[in-house]
Design a protein around this motif. Structure first.
Motif, short mmCIF file in Angstrom:
data_model
loop_
_atom_site.label_atom_id
_atom_site.label_comp_id
_atom_site.label_asym_id
_atom_site.label_seq_id
_atom_site.Cartn_x
_atom_site.Cartn_y
_atom_site.Cartn_z
N ILE A 9 -1.67 -2.73 -6.58
CA ILE A 9 -1.54 -1.84 -7.81
C ILE A 9 -2.28 -2.71 -9.13
N GLN A 11 -2.82 -2.25 -13.43
CA GLN A 11 -2.22 -1.22 -14.41
C GLN A 11 -2.99 -1.77 -15.83
N PHE A 80 8.68 0.86 -13.60
CA PHE A 80 8.91 0.82 -12.24
C PHE A 80 8.91 1.96 -11.28
N ILE A 83 5.74 2.12 -9.34
CA ILE A 83 5.60 1.16 -8.35
C ILE A 83 6.51 1.21 -7.13
N GLU A 84 7.69 1.75 -7.43
CA GLU A 84 8.64 2.00 -6.19
C GLU A 84 8.04 3.21 -5.15
N ILE A 91 0.86 -6.63 -6.64
CA ILE A 91 0.41 -6.24 -8.19
C ILE A 91 -0.43 -6.90 -8.79
N LEU A 108 10.98 -6.98 -10.09
CA LEU A 108 10.63 -6.23 -8.80
C LEU A 108 11.71 -6.66 -7.82
N CYS A 115 6.81 -7.23 -3.19
CA CYS A 115 5.46 -7.51 -3.35
C CYS A 115 5.12 -8.47 -4.33
#
Length: 146
Positions: A9, A11, A80, A83-84, A91, A108, A115
């Motif tokens: 990920i 962002q 989050f 992300i979940e 990340i 996290l 992660c």
């Protein structure tokens, strides 16, 4: 034999795309097999000026990059949530993003998201006048067109 793909990920705001964004996303994509990008919603941007471009336009532009598997708008209430849902292995933060890696890793872990948090490298300008910052692009526009 097929193994689990590595999911990454990235962002950010991604307002007025520039070579620094391309560098960040390319580096993040190279860390895995799939790159998901979460685009900050305008209403959630509090650490700098609000984006110029609409949320969906910024998402669509990032989603058009070949290295991006899929771009998503961030959740309006809880950063989050996507992300979940994506459940990444990594990340990757941009080199100049204001986030604290340790604080993100703790948040996290507290949410049961396993992660690793990494940070992308900086990209230096490759020629005189190249702009690697949305803010600097806006400043130049205002200076030259105002």
């Amino acid at each position: 034999m097929t193994g689990k793909s590595t999911t990454v990920i990235a962002q950010g705001t991604f307002d007025i795309l520039h070579p620094g964004h391309v560098h960040y996303l390319s580096e993040a994509a190279a860390m895995g097999d799939e790159l998901y990008v979460i685009i900050a919603r305008r209403e959630n941007v509090t650490h700098k000026e609000k984006p110029i471009l609409p949320d969906r336009q910024r998402r669509d532009m990032v989603d058009a990059f070949e290295m991006v598997t899929e771009a998503h708008l961030g959740d309006t209430e809880d950063i989050f949530v996507p992300i979940e849902r994506i459940d990444p292995d990594y990340i990757v933060l941009g080199h100049d993003q204001h986030h604290d890696e340790a604080a993100i890793a703790d948040a996290l872990a507290n949410r049961g998201i396993d992660c690793e948090v990494r940070r992308a490298s900086a990209r230096d300008p490759r020629y005189e006048g190249e702009l690697l910052s949305t803010g600097r692009i806006i400043d130049r526009i205002l200076d030259q067109r105002a």
